[in-house]
Write a protein that holds these residues in place. Sequence first.
Motif, PDB file in Angstrom:
ATOM      1  N   GLY A 137     -35.815 -13.448 -42.458  1.00 42.61           N
ATOM      2  CA  GLY A 137     -34.357 -13.391 -42.474  1.00 42.61           C
ATOM      3  C   GLY A 137     -33.783 -11.980 -42.491  1.00 42.61           C
ATOM      4  N   THR A 138     -34.638 -10.951 -42.612  1.00 48.34           N
ATOM      5  CA  THR A 138     -34.090  -9.596 -42.589  1.00 48.34           C
ATOM      6  C   THR A 138     -33.817  -9.167 -41.152  1.00 48.34           C
ATOM      7  OG1 THR A 138     -36.318  -8.711 -42.600  1.00 48.34           O
ATOM      8  CG2 THR A 138     -35.152  -8.760 -44.710  1.00 48.34           C
ATOM      9  N   LEU A 139     -32.753  -8.388 -41.008  1.00 52.86           N
ATOM     10  CA  LEU A 139     -32.387  -7.900 -39.695  1.00 52.86           C
ATOM     11  C   LEU A 139     -32.900  -6.473 -39.550  1.00 52.86           C
ATOM     12  CD1 LEU A 139     -30.706  -8.773 -37.177  1.00 52.86           C
ATOM     13  CD2 LEU A 139     -28.844  -7.446 -38.152  1.00 52.86           C
ATOM     14  N   ASN A 140     -33.858  -6.289 -38.655  1.00 56.18           N
ATOM     15  CA  ASN A 140     -34.393  -4.948 -38.417  1.00 56.18           C
ATOM     16  C   ASN A 140     -33.673  -4.303 -37.248  1.00 56.18           C
ATOM     17  OD1 ASN A 140     -36.227  -4.603 -40.401  1.00 56.18           O
ATOM     18  ND2 ASN A 140     -37.950  -5.439 -39.232  1.00 56.18           N
ATOM     19  N   TYR A 141     -33.607  -2.984 -37.280  1.00 59.24           N
ATOM     20  CA  TYR A 141     -33.003  -2.266 -36.165  1.00 59.24           C
ATOM     21  C   TYR A 141     -34.113  -1.718 -35.279  1.00 59.24           C
ATOM     22  CZ  TYR A 141     -28.731  -2.951 -38.661  1.00 59.24           C
ATOM     23  OH  TYR A 141     -27.672  -3.560 -39.272  1.00 59.24           O
ATOM     24  N   VAL A 142     -34.073  -2.047 -33.985  1.00 61.60           N
ATOM     25  CA  VAL A 142     -35.126  -1.583 -33.093  1.00 61.60           C
ATOM     26  C   VAL A 142     -34.591  -0.412 -32.263  1.00 61.60           C
ATOM     27  CG1 VAL A 142     -36.815  -2.253 -31.351  1.00 61.60           C
ATOM     28  CG2 VAL A 142     -36.076  -3.905 -33.063  1.00 61.60           C
ATOM     29  N   GLN A 143     -33.850  -0.731 -31.181  1.00 61.76           N
ATOM     30  CA  GLN A 143     -33.277   0.349 -30.379  1.00 61.76           C
ATOM     31  C   GLN A 143     -32.054   0.948 -31.080  1.00 61.76           C
ATOM     32  OE1 GLN A 143     -33.977   1.759 -26.795  1.00 61.76           O
ATOM     33  NE2 GLN A 143     -32.865   3.107 -28.168  1.00 61.76           N
ATOM     34  N   ASN A 197     -15.076  -6.068 -38.732  1.00 63.02           N
ATOM     35  CA  ASN A 197     -15.733  -7.106 -37.927  1.00 63.02           C
ATOM     36  C   ASN A 197     -15.131  -7.243 -36.526  1.00 63.02           C
ATOM     37  OD1 ASN A 197     -17.613  -7.726 -39.844  1.00 63.02           O
ATOM     38  ND2 ASN A 197     -16.534  -9.526 -40.642  1.00 63.02           N
ATOM     39  N   ILE A 198     -14.209  -6.353 -36.143  1.00 65.74           N
ATOM     40  CA  ILE A 198     -13.643  -6.394 -34.788  1.00 65.74           C
ATOM     41  C   ILE A 198     -14.221  -5.261 -33.944  1.00 65.74           C
ATOM     42  CG2 ILE A 198     -11.549  -6.157 -33.399  1.00 65.74           C
ATOM     43  CD1 ILE A 198     -10.013  -7.503 -35.602  1.00 65.74           C
ATOM     44  N   THR A 199     -14.112  -4.043 -34.450  1.00 69.50           N
ATOM     45  CA  THR A 199     -14.649  -2.901 -33.722  1.00 69.50           C
ATOM     46  C   THR A 199     -15.998  -2.521 -34.328  1.00 69.50           C
ATOM     47  OG1 THR A 199     -12.416  -2.133 -33.328  1.00 69.50           O
ATOM     48  CG2 THR A 199     -14.195  -0.567 -32.930  1.00 69.50           C
ATOM     49  N   TRP A 200     -17.016  -2.635 -33.514  1.00 75.32           N
ATOM     50  CA  TRP A 200     -18.376  -2.366 -33.978  1.00 75.32           C
ATOM     51  C   TRP A 200     -18.858  -1.044 -33.384  1.00 75.32           C
ATOM     52  CZ3 TRP A 200     -21.207  -5.403 -37.380  1.00 75.32           C
ATOM     53  CH2 TRP A 200     -20.604  -6.618 -37.752  1.00 75.32           C
ATOM     54  N   THR A 201     -19.465  -0.239 -34.227  1.00 71.94           N
ATOM     55  CA  THR A 201     -20.029   1.023 -33.757  1.00 71.94           C
ATOM     56  C   THR A 201     -21.541   0.896 -33.709  1.00 71.94           C
ATOM     57  OG1 THR A 201     -18.216   2.189 -34.811  1.00 71.94           O
ATOM     58  CG2 THR A 201     -20.143   3.499 -34.170  1.00 71.94           C
ATOM     59  N   ILE A 202     -22.088   1.114 -32.523  1.00 71.86           N
ATOM     60  CA  ILE A 202     -23.535   1.015 -32.364  1.00 71.86           C
ATOM     61  C   ILE A 202     -24.100   2.415 -32.155  1.00 71.86           C
ATOM     62  CG2 ILE A 202     -25.404   0.092 -30.942  1.00 71.86           C
ATOM     63  CD1 ILE A 202     -23.555  -2.245 -30.267  1.00 71.86           C
ATOM     64  N   THR A 203     -25.016   2.788 -33.041  1.00 73.15           N
ATOM     65  CA  THR A 203     -25.684   4.081 -32.903  1.00 73.15           C
ATOM     66  C   THR A 203     -27.124   3.821 -32.471  1.00 73.15           C
ATOM     67  OG1 THR A 203     -24.349   4.791 -34.757  1.00 73.15           O
ATOM     68  CG2 THR A 203     -26.088   6.272 -34.052  1.00 73.15           C
ATOM     69  N   LEU A 204     -27.554   4.541 -31.436  1.00 73.07           N
ATOM     70  CA  LEU A 204     -28.899   4.346 -30.919  1.00 73.07           C
ATOM     71  C   LEU A 204     -29.876   5.333 -31.525  1.00 73.07           C
ATOM     72  CD1 LEU A 204     -28.018   3.964 -27.126  1.00 73.07           C
ATOM     73  CD2 LEU A 204     -28.309   2.148 -28.807  1.00 73.07           C
ATOM     74  N   LYS A 205     -31.142   4.925 -31.561  1.00 74.29           N
ATOM     75  CA  LYS A 205     -32.171   5.849 -32.024  1.00 74.29           C
ATOM     76  C   LYS A 205     -32.415   6.898 -30.940  1.00 74.29           C
ATOM     77  CE  LYS A 205     -34.578   2.804 -35.192  1.00 74.29           C
ATOM     78  NZ  LYS A 205     -35.569   1.731 -35.282  1.00 74.29           N
ATOM     79  N   THR A 240     -29.373   5.646 -23.253  1.00 77.14           N
ATOM     80  CA  THR A 240     -28.178   6.248 -23.842  1.00 77.14           C
ATOM     81  C   THR A 240     -27.108   5.186 -24.055  1.00 77.14           C
ATOM     82  OG1 THR A 240     -27.194   6.649 -21.690  1.00 77.14           O
ATOM     83  CG2 THR A 240     -28.596   8.395 -22.586  1.00 77.14           C
ATOM     84  N   ALA A 241     -26.054   5.594 -24.736  1.00 77.86           N
ATOM     85  CA  ALA A 241     -24.917   4.705 -24.941  1.00 77.86           C
ATOM     86  C   ALA A 241     -24.375   4.259 -23.581  1.00 77.86           C
ATOM     87  CB  ALA A 241     -23.832   5.417 -25.741  1.00 77.86           C
ATOM     88  N   GLN A 242     -24.385   5.206 -22.629  1.00 80.46           N
ATOM     89  CA  GLN A 242     -23.881   4.879 -21.296  1.00 80.46           C
ATOM     90  C   GLN A 242     -24.723   3.776 -20.644  1.00 80.46           C
ATOM     91  OE1 GLN A 242     -21.019   6.624 -20.167  1.00 80.46           O
ATOM     92  NE2 GLN A 242     -20.985   4.875 -18.745  1.00 80.46           N
ATOM     93  N   SER A 243     -26.044   3.779 -20.882  1.00 78.68           N
ATOM     94  CA  SER A 243     -26.897   2.724 -20.312  1.00 78.68           C
ATOM     95  C   SER A 243     -26.410   1.350 -20.754  1.00 78.68           C
ATOM     96  CB  SER A 243     -28.352   2.869 -20.760  1.00 78.68           C
ATOM     97  OG  SER A 243     -28.775   4.181 -20.846  1.00 78.68           O
TER      98      SER A 243
END
Lengths: 308, 529
Positions: free
Chosen positions: B74-80, B89-97, B109-112
Motif C-alpha cells: 500500500g505504500t506509494l513509491n516514487y520512481v521517475q 488537490n487541484i494544481t499538482w507539482t511533479i518534480t522528476l528525478k 525532462t518535464a517537457q517530455s
Amino acid sequence: MIRFVGRRVLELAIVFVGVTFIIYVMVFTLPGDPIAALGRDRPLPEAVQAQLRAQYHLDEPVWLQYLRYVGGLFAGDLGTGFDGRPVGDRMAARWPVTITLALTAWAIEVVIGVLLGLVTGLRNGGLLDRTVLVGTILATSIPVFVLGVTAQLVFGLQLGWFPIAGTSAGWPSAYLLPAIVIALFGLASVTRLMRGSVVDTMRSDFVRTLTAKGMPRRNIVGVHVMRNSVAPVLTFLAIDLGYLLGGTVVIEAIFNLPGIGALLFDAIKTHEGPTVVGVATALILIFLATSVLVDLVNSLLDPRIRHE
Amino acid sequence: MRRKQRTATAGVLLVAAMALTACATGGSDTADDGTRAITMGVTDPGTLTPGRQLVAYDFNMAVWAPLTFLESDGTLNYVQAESVESEDNITWTITLKDGWTFHDGTPVTAQSYVDSWNTVAYGPNAFENSGQVANIVGYTDLNPAEGEPTATEMSGLTVVDDSTFTVELIGPDSQFPLQVSQAQTAMYPMPESAFDDLDAYNTHPVGNGPFELQDDYVENEPLVVTAFEDYAGDEPTTDQITFVPYTDDTTAYTDVQAGNLDIASVPASRLPQADEEFGDAFYSFEAPGISYLGLPLWDERYQDVRVRQAISMAIDRETINDVIYGGAYTPATAFTPAIEPGTPEGICGELCEYDPEAAKALLDEAGGFEGSMEIYFPGGGGLDEFYNAIANNLRQNLGVDATAVPSADWAEFSDKRTASDIDGPFFSRWGALYPSQQATLRPFFVENGGCANCIPWYDESVKAAIDTADATDPGDGSAYADVQDLILEEFPAPPLFFETYSYVTSDAISDLATSPVGNPRLTHVELAD
C-alpha cells in the motif's frame, strides 16, 4: 480449350466481384459497432471512437465504403485493420505459415494416402485392408479439435516429441504434428477413394487383357492401373489443397501458428471488413484456381474428358 | 503413355520439394550463456505505444518507468518522480528525478511529459487511452466531443524547469498520485523522436524503463526486451524478457506445463485444475477488478429494490467460485474490490450472502417476478458456465424462468448494453488500472465514467459524494465510505466477485511477484537456480 479457359476466367471475375461485395456487406451488417468494441470491457472515449470511425470511413454508407475498398484494390491497397496496420502486410506475413502447414499436410495425404489406397486396393479383403478401413472410419469421425488437443497433450506434453506451439522450432518439427492432425481427415478420404478406384480398375477388361498378354504385374499396376485410378483421387486432392489453405483455423489456434486462418478468425471477431474480405477473396481465388487446374489436369490424364 | 506417367510423378515430387523449402526460420534458444532470460505468453499486442495499447500492459510496464509505483503493502513509491505534491488537490507539482534517460540516451525532462500528454490528448491522434488525461484542464480544447480541436497543448500543463512541471486538474482530486502509477500507461513519457513519426514509434517504442526493446515489432513475432544498461532505477532481476504471442491462451498454459514458456496467464477454463497441475507455481494475484450482475433498471420489473436484493441473495457465490473458478476469486462483500484502500468490506452484509429462503420471501413480498428472465452476456469469452450457474441459481431459488443467453460477440453485446436494449440481467465488470475506490466507482456510477450502462443508475447524490471524496480523501480511501452507503441504500445491482488475475510459471521461476494492479512484476521475477 482456349474457349474453355476463357470462359472459366470470365466466371472467375464475376464470382470475384460478387463475393467481395457480399462479404463486405455481410461484415458491415454484423450486429454491433466494431469501434465501440475495440477496448472490450474498457470502452474507448467517445471522441476517440468518433475519430477512429472517421479514419476508417465507417461513418459512410456501405456502398461508398465498398467502392473505396475496390478502388484501393486496383491501386494495390488491401485496406487497413483497426490498429492501422495494412491488411496486405498482415496477409503477406501469414501466408508462409499457412502454405507450409497446408503443403506439409497435403504431402502426407498424397504420399501415404495414395500408397495405402493402392496396397489395400490390391489386397482387398485382407487384414491390412480391414485395419485401414477401421482406421479411416475413426480418423473421419473424430473432430479435428479433439484430435488436435489430444495430439498436443500426448506427443507434445507427455512424450515431448514435438513442440507444443509456435513456429520457432522451424520446419519440420513445428509443423509436423499439426500437419498430421489435419492430414488425417483427408488422408482417410484419399485412401478409401484410391482403394475403391484401384479395385474397380483391377477388374476392368483392359487389365485382364494385359494380364493375358503376359505383361508383368509390376508394369500393369505401376503404369496402367495407377494412371487410371488416380484421376478421381487427383480431383479430391486438388480441392483438398484449397480446403487446407483456408480451413485450418482451429488447428492454427491450438498450435499457435500465426497463419491466414487465425487472421481470418480474429478479423471476423473484430468485424474488420477489409481484412475479412481480403483473406476470404484470396481463399476464393485459390479455390477457383484449383478447380480450373483440376479440370485441365483431368482432361490431360483422360483424353475422353473434353471441354467444349 | 509412359512419359506422361513420369510427369505426374514429377509433379508430386515438386510439390513435396516446395513443402520442404517453404519452411520458416529455425528457432533460437538463449540462457545457455548465463543470461537470465524468461519468456511470457501474451496476446499479440498490435499497438505498443503507451497511450494507445489495449493489451500490452506487461510489455509497457517493462519498457517504461512510471512516475509513481504502488507497492503491495500500500505504500506509494516514487520512481521517475521525485515528488508529486499539491496544496489544494487541484494544481499538482511533479518534480522528476535527475539523471534519467530514455533508451536512446536523451534525458527525461518535464517537457517530455508535457509533450507526451498533449499527444495523448490531441483528438486527431485518436489515442485509445486518452481518457486517462481527460481530467487535465484544456483536454476538451484538444479533444472536443464535437468539431475540430482548437488547441494542440493543454492549458493545464506548465513546464517550470527541466525537471519540474505543474498539472492543473478540472476539479480537486486527491487520487492524482495514483493516476500516474504503474498501469496508467498513457501517463508514461515519450522521447522527442516519437513525436515526429508516431507510427514508427509504435513499431519501435523507446521508453525510460528497466528494459529496452531490441528489434522492431512484427505482428505475431516474439518481442524481445533486454535490461537497459543505463537504467537509473532498481536493477531488474532478469536480463531479458521475451513476450511470445499466443492466439489461444489455453495453448500458452499448456506450453508452460511443457516447460517451453515461463509465464502465462490462466484461462478461465483452466482455473479449476491449475492449482492441482501447478501447485506452488500457480499464482492468483488480488486485482482491482470486480464483477456485478447488471440489472436492466429501465425495465419496470426491476424497479423494486427488494427484487434486486432477492436476486443478489439467491446467488450462491461461494459454490460458483469453487466450482467454476477453482476458488480463485473472492465473493464480493462491498461495491469496490477489497484491494482498493478503504473499501468497507462486509458493507453489503446479508445482501451478498447466499440465503435462498430469505431471497424467495423477499421476492414474494415485492410481488414476485412476471415473465421470463434472460441473462445476457458476451459470447465466445468462456463465460457460459458462469452465467448458466447464475441462471440455475435464480431459477431454482426464486422460481423465475431464468436462462443465460450469449451474444454473438463482444461488439453485439456492447452495442445492446450501450443502447439499453436488454431486458434481463447482464454481464457487468470493470478492471481498474489503479487501486483506488475512485477508479471503480467512477466507471460504474458516473455517467460517461467509462463503463456505459454497466450499472445503469446515475444518481446526482452519488456523483456529488464521489466528487467530495475525491477532494477530501486523506489518502486511505476512508472518504469513499459515504458513497458506498448511498449505493447500498439503492442497491442498483448485486456485486458478484472481487477478481484475481491468475498466472502459472515453469520450473525456471521460483517466485513471481505482483503489485496491486494484479499483473506480474516482471522486474522482480525470482529465477530458480
